[in-house]
Motif scaffolding. Structure first.
Motif, PDB file in Angstrom:
ATOM      1  N   TYR A  12       0.822  -1.222   0.000  1.00  0.00           N
ATOM      2  CA  TYR A  12       0.000   0.000   0.000  1.00  0.00           C
ATOM      3  C   TYR A  12       0.847   1.259   0.000  1.00  0.00           C
ATOM      4  O   TYR A  12       0.526   2.242  -0.659  1.00  0.00           O
ATOM      5  CB  TYR A  12      -0.955  -0.014   1.195  1.00  0.00           C
ATOM      6  CG  TYR A  12      -1.921  -1.161   1.142  1.00  0.00           C
ATOM      7  CD1 TYR A  12      -2.750  -1.323   0.034  1.00  0.00           C
ATOM      8  CD2 TYR A  12      -1.991  -2.105   2.149  1.00  0.00           C
ATOM      9  CE1 TYR A  12      -3.636  -2.400  -0.038  1.00  0.00           C
ATOM     10  CE2 TYR A  12      -2.873  -3.176   2.081  1.00  0.00           C
ATOM     11  CZ  TYR A  12      -3.687  -3.319   0.982  1.00  0.00           C
ATOM     12  OH  TYR A  12      -4.548  -4.382   0.897  1.00  0.00           O
ATOM     13  N   SER A  46      -2.052  -2.663 -12.531  1.00  0.00           N
ATOM     14  CA  SER A  46      -3.489  -2.532 -12.256  1.00  0.00           C
ATOM     15  C   SER A  46      -4.093  -3.831 -11.732  1.00  0.00           C
ATOM     16  O   SER A  46      -5.166  -3.811 -11.139  1.00  0.00           O
ATOM     17  CB  SER A  46      -4.237  -2.084 -13.509  1.00  0.00           C
ATOM     18  OG  SER A  46      -4.205  -3.107 -14.481  1.00  0.00           O
ATOM     19  N   GLY A  50      -5.878  -1.710  -8.418  1.00  0.00           N
ATOM     20  CA  GLY A  50      -6.858  -1.291  -9.408  1.00  0.00           C
ATOM     21  C   GLY A  50      -7.004   0.226  -9.499  1.00  0.00           C
ATOM     22  O   GLY A  50      -7.317   0.764 -10.553  1.00  0.00           O
ATOM     23  N   ASN A  51      -6.755   0.915  -8.407  1.00  0.00           N
ATOM     24  CA  ASN A  51      -6.900   2.376  -8.444  1.00  0.00           C
ATOM     25  C   ASN A  51      -5.865   3.043  -9.344  1.00  0.00           C
ATOM     26  O   ASN A  51      -6.037   4.175  -9.745  1.00  0.00           O
ATOM     27  CB  ASN A  51      -6.828   2.957  -7.021  1.00  0.00           C
ATOM     28  CG  ASN A  51      -5.484   2.717  -6.368  1.00  0.00           C
ATOM     29  OD1 ASN A  51      -4.932   1.618  -6.461  1.00  0.00           O
ATOM     30  ND2 ASN A  51      -4.947   3.732  -5.698  1.00  0.00           N
ATOM     31  N   LEU A  52      -4.780   2.327  -9.670  1.00  0.00           N
ATOM     32  CA  LEU A  52      -3.742   2.893 -10.527  1.00  0.00           C
ATOM     33  C   LEU A  52      -3.846   2.364 -11.956  1.00  0.00           C
ATOM     34  O   LEU A  52      -2.868   2.399 -12.710  1.00  0.00           O
ATOM     35  CB  LEU A  52      -2.360   2.585  -9.942  1.00  0.00           C
ATOM     36  CG  LEU A  52      -2.100   3.125  -8.521  1.00  0.00           C
ATOM     37  CD1 LEU A  52      -0.720   2.716  -8.039  1.00  0.00           C
ATOM     38  CD2 LEU A  52      -2.234   4.651  -8.499  1.00  0.00           C
ATOM     39  N   VAL A 188      -6.281  -0.570   8.826  1.00  0.00           N
ATOM     40  CA  VAL A 188      -5.689  -1.885   8.582  1.00  0.00           C
ATOM     41  C   VAL A 188      -4.570  -1.837   7.544  1.00  0.00           C
ATOM     42  O   VAL A 188      -3.721  -2.735   7.511  1.00  0.00           O
ATOM     43  CB  VAL A 188      -6.787  -2.900   8.203  1.00  0.00           C
ATOM     44  CG1 VAL A 188      -6.239  -4.305   8.100  1.00  0.00           C
ATOM     45  CG2 VAL A 188      -7.904  -2.880   9.242  1.00  0.00           C
ATOM     46  N   THR A 189      -4.513  -0.821   6.711  1.00  0.00           N
ATOM     47  CA  THR A 189      -3.373  -0.705   5.793  1.00  0.00           C
ATOM     48  C   THR A 189      -2.053  -0.718   6.555  1.00  0.00           C
ATOM     49  O   THR A 189      -1.032  -1.116   5.999  1.00  0.00           O
ATOM     50  CB  THR A 189      -3.434   0.588   4.956  1.00  0.00           C
ATOM     51  OG1 THR A 189      -3.764   1.685   5.811  1.00  0.00           O
ATOM     52  CG2 THR A 189      -4.451   0.489   3.840  1.00  0.00           C
ATOM     53  N   ARG A 193      -0.095  -5.185   2.939  1.00  0.00           N
ATOM     54  CA  ARG A 193      -0.933  -5.894   1.966  1.00  0.00           C
ATOM     55  C   ARG A 193      -0.494  -7.346   1.907  1.00  0.00           C
ATOM     56  O   ARG A 193       0.543  -7.663   1.351  1.00  0.00           O
ATOM     57  CB  ARG A 193      -0.776  -5.240   0.592  1.00  0.00           C
ATOM     58  CG  ARG A 193      -1.638  -5.863  -0.498  1.00  0.00           C
ATOM     59  CD  ARG A 193      -1.518  -5.105  -1.807  1.00  0.00           C
ATOM     60  NE  ARG A 193      -2.073  -5.887  -2.901  1.00  0.00           N
ATOM     61  CZ  ARG A 193      -1.387  -6.815  -3.580  1.00  0.00           C
ATOM     62  NH1 ARG A 193      -0.130  -7.047  -3.301  1.00  0.00           N
ATOM     63  NH2 ARG A 193      -1.978  -7.497  -4.537  1.00  0.00           N
ATOM     64  N   LYS A 194      -1.258  -8.190   2.536  1.00  0.00           N
ATOM     65  CA  LYS A 194      -0.900  -9.604   2.561  1.00  0.00           C
ATOM     66  C   LYS A 194      -2.097 -10.427   3.013  1.00  0.00           C
ATOM     67  O   LYS A 194      -3.017  -9.903   3.632  1.00  0.00           O
ATOM     68  CB  LYS A 194       0.273  -9.832   3.507  1.00  0.00           C
ATOM     69  CG  LYS A 194      -0.037  -9.487   4.940  1.00  0.00           C
ATOM     70  CD  LYS A 194       1.198  -9.532   5.821  1.00  0.00           C
ATOM     71  CE  LYS A 194       0.860  -8.992   7.203  1.00  0.00           C
ATOM     72  NZ  LYS A 194       2.005  -8.508   7.947  1.00  0.00           N
ATOM     73  N   ALA A 195      -2.048 -11.704   2.676  1.00  0.00           N
ATOM     74  CA  ALA A 195      -3.086 -12.623   3.137  1.00  0.00           C
ATOM     75  C   ALA A 195      -2.792 -12.979   4.586  1.00  0.00           C
ATOM     76  O   ALA A 195      -1.721 -13.472   4.905  1.00  0.00           O
ATOM     77  CB  ALA A 195      -3.083 -13.875   2.274  1.00  0.00           C
ATOM     78  N   ASN A 199      -6.064 -10.121   9.564  1.00  0.00           N
ATOM     79  CA  ASN A 199      -6.487  -8.920   8.854  1.00  0.00           C
ATOM     80  C   ASN A 199      -7.560  -9.197   7.818  1.00  0.00           C
ATOM     81  O   ASN A 199      -7.838  -8.355   6.969  1.00  0.00           O
ATOM     82  CB  ASN A 199      -5.281  -8.263   8.190  1.00  0.00           C
ATOM     83  CG  ASN A 199      -4.270  -7.829   9.227  1.00  0.00           C
ATOM     84  OD1 ASN A 199      -4.624  -7.472  10.337  1.00  0.00           O
ATOM     85  ND2 ASN A 199      -2.999  -7.881   8.867  1.00  0.00           N
ATOM     86  N   PHE A 237     -11.172   0.351   9.807  1.00  0.00           N
ATOM     87  CA  PHE A 237     -11.149   1.250   8.644  1.00  0.00           C
ATOM     88  C   PHE A 237      -9.829   1.015   7.936  1.00  0.00           C
ATOM     89  O   PHE A 237      -8.928   0.367   8.474  1.00  0.00           O
ATOM     90  CB  PHE A 237     -11.328   2.713   9.064  1.00  0.00           C
ATOM     91  CG  PHE A 237     -10.523   3.137  10.257  1.00  0.00           C
ATOM     92  CD1 PHE A 237      -9.223   3.594  10.103  1.00  0.00           C
ATOM     93  CD2 PHE A 237     -11.049   3.073  11.546  1.00  0.00           C
ATOM     94  CE1 PHE A 237      -8.469   3.975  11.198  1.00  0.00           C
ATOM     95  CE2 PHE A 237     -10.298   3.449  12.657  1.00  0.00           C
ATOM     96  CZ  PHE A 237      -9.004   3.909  12.477  1.00  0.00           C
ATOM     97  N   LYS A 238      -9.747   1.503   6.723  1.00  0.00           N
ATOM     98  CA  LYS A 238      -8.596   1.162   5.893  1.00  0.00           C
ATOM     99  C   LYS A 238      -7.393   2.068   6.159  1.00  0.00           C
ATOM    100  O   LYS A 238      -6.270   1.598   6.232  1.00  0.00           O
ATOM    101  CB  LYS A 238      -8.995   1.194   4.417  1.00  0.00           C
ATOM    102  CG  LYS A 238     -10.017   0.103   4.084  1.00  0.00           C
ATOM    103  CD  LYS A 238     -10.365   0.005   2.616  1.00  0.00           C
ATOM    104  CE  LYS A 238     -11.361  -1.146   2.419  1.00  0.00           C
ATOM    105  NZ  LYS A 238     -11.789  -1.299   1.017  1.00  0.00           N
ATOM    106  N   ASN A 286      -6.337  10.359   3.007  1.00  0.00           N
ATOM    107  CA  ASN A 286      -5.932  10.700   1.637  1.00  0.00           C
ATOM    108  C   ASN A 286      -5.307  12.081   1.523  1.00  0.00           C
ATOM    109  O   ASN A 286      -5.241  12.633   0.420  1.00  0.00           O
ATOM    110  CB  ASN A 286      -7.108  10.583   0.663  1.00  0.00           C
ATOM    111  CG  ASN A 286      -7.566   9.157   0.491  1.00  0.00           C
ATOM    112  OD1 ASN A 286      -6.743   8.265   0.329  1.00  0.00           O
ATOM    113  ND2 ASN A 286      -8.866   8.931   0.565  1.00  0.00           N
TER     114      ASN A 286
END
Lengths: 339, 339, 339, 339
Positions: A12, A46, A50-52, A188-189, A193-195, A199, A237-238, A286
């Motif tokens: 992230y 992407s 996906g946002n990029l 949580v970010t 970013r992982k499984a 989380n 929240f993220k 943001n």
């Protein structure tokens, strides 16, 4: 135009750096790497972020010793959004050329190497680099940052906590007999970013963790100058961190003295917004801002301060951009705030 | 008192079953198993499901062939909250004794074995059990359920979709030239309790998936009797399914005919609540209810129906309890609704 | 530099416009108004929108007839983030000077005045302005927008729905005997910034509303050219719309034909991202993008398309900026995408 | 069977009481009232609380002086989920008969009437009732509750805070020179069911409020016996409170002493679950439990305790049921836990 590379773009923080560098008027995103030779290295950006999806020209490359050496030689700036040990292991190579390094891991934030074995689980042997590294809390060490070639971008919780506490501590307004209590809730970010079951969406629920032993405690204490009680929490929240700080002030301390301490500390720092009321987390999500508000109960001498940041921005990527601007002789908010 | 065992208690459905059985006035939770010999087998239940921390007497056991045979011989009821293939492989043993089996997997829901190889990825060879299994849509097949020993508890999406569509199809109110369109949004518990990047907190965001190919499509079509277009979505919530169904009615169909179809279908079924307005998902979360509301545009002949359920309850565990009540000669809502 | 004013800055769309205009390299935010003489008029902007606390120079003014006339005379651009009736009533004055008007209300989106009395609850008497207004769907009507002085910025649901459907309809790929079914879920910002029980935090839960009668239906139908079944839903998130569109294609339609239709329609439109998989809502939140993906079942002839937008951005403010760029002779993505 | 009435059923606490009483094996819900003669009085219950749509026999009545007198005469128990002033004004009438009163407002929680004018905004003149009222913290005052006719059910934050702190304070383990710091995050139901901009879905975001002046502070201090620093926060969830409490213990205090203090305090109290790890909020949501966990840093002498409750349940309605059970001679967990 500054030639910039980013290592660790599958996370992230790395993705946020890609976005910020791509928008920065004085930076060109030359190359982008994943920090491990994972399956992500073969994917289009992407498919991971996906946002990029509009940055179709950005390709993820696997990292290698050769690539590190090449970046050292040819880049102006290299951002490391990498695991602590990767940053530690790669720093000697990365600093072998002309590139300046913005390290977003914890590997170079503390001078006391004992902390790394105790809190980070590895032995720190990159002694020279550690000696040269500067702590990148942008509002507090701008000159040192500007003159360094290794900048250890602060952790997210320390950024929020130190932004709230340093003005009071430096103004000698804190009662040294009572430790500041920092309660912070992070999105949580912050866990990356992982499984992981912990989380996964259904498991996340407000909860304290790392109680009386989180690795950001020594970082806060080192750059504040006094011990604290720090209790992090995972929030549902993220993005974002809200740190609520409770302090006991010195006898006779007035509300006016607190006001002065904050206003003097942050007079020329547009990234810090001294608010008229206690900030909501969404006010900063943001954004690159730190929002601060405080209240003193003059009778009891206790004060409460809250600091809100976006953990991925001011807690990582946008503070790294601030540092990159400083080290490149640009205005500190370049690429972050409209001029 | 009925002797009950649950296999698969480390997942969300299994945990819900533990909770429901523990509260059920006519059931005793005899033994509880994990469905795979995972690390979870050694943990106390509360380490996996903190909400069940008060059930300190419940111990998780690893499953084994011996245990399966013993359950078949000694239990009144066995609930399987297990992977499809596990249910498939174990059913012969489990039905070798007196126990009646409530299978919450998809392994025995369909008579056409071709569906299993195409949609579930395994060859179905448990032919006898498949022949004896009954589809456990409790409001629609109560007699068959009561007389069976293998009950295939329906999938969550089919439960919502069929509850909305069967009254209209059975009343011959649907224009057969236009397929019903089912758009459904499910909470993330529907994906199970496991570490996965796709279901990690930061990745979850409203999104269609399984478009024009989800395994619940043949199940809906088999028990409705006509093809449909079914589009599932992942929603940013933990529990619940809201299915929005759009149908074209036969020429001349009136709002009154729709009303009658629903009221006749559900007159004696307290689990189905025919609402006065379109239900909110929260109205049914943590409850065993199906909430339905509908509207017809008589001019165009199109009607929209929404069905709301809790996917873990009516979409799995509480419907399994309904079936267990039926098969045990108890009132269908026993242990679910106050009397 | 273009002189810009915004009316209606106390709402979410107005605040987003303030943010976008403040960042736009060719725009100066001259004046900012509330749309009603509410208590908000006396507050600093940051008391209403904490996220804009850094824009300390922005003052909210109460609106008045005098102010409207002055804006008409002196502004290059006026954005109206105002109630439908306010836009309707003020348009004659606002167009009495040189200013070009970007109206984000619904008051000038449709040519058929009967729609306003039926769906908007007021009689439309601003006939001249209505005749001159152009529908601001930026990718589809760029020339008309560029030449107009009144631009009716589309509604959020129509933007998502039309972006998904127009390429197929225009390529004559839709079976006219079966209506397209649009199921869309919107974030709560779509309901505006106001105290209401229905939108209070504890009441919001996924729910259909406006079934078979929402005011965006005639807007979609007017600019698509064929009737649709449109079912909006309130989702438990702040921003974004995911529209899932189910269509029956003409006999023999191929996946390749669908691909061509989308690629031809959006070849030169960077705001529309044709994705490789079904988009997540978060991919577009806080961005100006429309993300599209589709799948056809050639056997049945049914196709499913999803369109994701941020309702406050592409569904309102960033599309208004696109229109403002077009009408000012600037590149359509100016101020929205990095160059 | 106990004859029970509920006043204030249009709010979240009232609705929870309706649900709990309807399920309680020894209670009959005789009559249900709204607390103000609002529009809600004319609505069916399901129009206000969709989750209770199955309780079609429950009718909401407007409250009146006559009704109050009748309830006093004929009910066994009356629950007041009413505004503070309403409870204050009605108590004399309500206690004029045989009914026992469970008051969930703040009006009878404190003996010092000065608190009401300072923190609640009204003058307390119901002196007799105040003298007779007992504080309904069920685990701590069961005998007094059982013998009283007016039970002031504690506030949500005090319930969480006192559950965490009383065992340590009573065991004389707290350093009196350093105030306990309570940081608590509450779900939005805590703000009640009403239209308000501050609690609208889009405005809610983690935020401190009531800093150094919240009305629950004197309540905590009164029943703990020592001053505290209490900072409440609004969280982005519907239900639950997580209170994180930081204390300085007396010199030499050991982890074992803390363990003993908690285990002795709660040995016979199944509603309090002493957990093996820090609880997640979801562990207690929709349950009557208090979950506690703690950790002491023996070196510094600071300890951190977290307490998790559902604010609508243990923070209001289920604690009221506990009190009702006690005052009626029933087991304290009757109707709350399976037997």
């Amino acid at each position: 135009m500054l030639n910039v590379s980013i290592i660790g773009a599958s996370g992230y923080t790395g993705a946020q750096l890609v976005d910020l560098v791509a928008r920065h008027p004085d930076m060109t995103l030359a190359r982008t790497f994943v920090s491990a030779n994972s399956a992500d290295a073969a994917k289009p950006l992407s498919a991971i972020h996906g946002n990029l999806a509009h940055l179709s020209q950005v390709r993820l490359e696997p990292i290698s010793d050769e690539a590190l050496a090449e970046l050292a030689a040819n880049m102006d700036l290299v951002f490391l959004a990498t695991p602590h040990e990767a940053s530690h292991d790669w720093m000697a190579t990365l600093t072998s050329g002309r590139a300046k390094i913005l390290d977003l891991s914890g590997a170079f934030r503390l001078k006391d190497t004992a902390v790394f074995s105790q809190f980070y689980g590895f032995e720190h042997t990159s002694t020279d680099a550690l000696g040269n590294a500067v702590y990148g809390l942008a509002e507090w060490y701008p000159q040192a940052i500007a003159q360094s070639r290794i900048i250890a971008v602060p952790g997210c919780y320390p950024t929020a906590s130190l932004s709230a506490l340093k003005p009071l501590f430096n103004a000698q307004l804190l009662d040294s007999a009572v430790r500041p209590v920092i309660n912070a809730v992070s999105g949580v970010t912050g866990a990356g970013r992982k499984a992981s079951l912990a989380n996964s969406f259904c498991e996340v629920s407000l909860q304290a963790y790392g109680v009386l032993g989180h690795r950001h405690t020594p970082e806060i204490e080192a750059y504040l100058g006094t011990p604290v009680i720090f209790t992090p929490h995972l929030g549902n929240f993220k993005r974002g961190i809200l740190a609520t700080v409770t302090v006991k002030t010195v006898a006779g301390c007035t509300a006016e003295q607190l006001n002065q301490a904050y206003h003097q500390a942050y007079a020329d720092h547009p990234i810090v917004r001294l608010r008229e009321s206690f900030p909501r987390l969404d006010d900063v999500v943001n954004t690159p801002f730190v929002d601060l508000h405080w209240k003193l109960d003059e009778k009891s001498g206790y004060a409460v301060i809250t600091a809100a940041i976006d953990n991925v921005m001011k807690g990582a990527a946008s503070q790294a951009i601030q540092c990159a601007n400083l080290v490149s002789g640009l205005p500190v908010t370049k690429g972050l705030l409209a001029e």
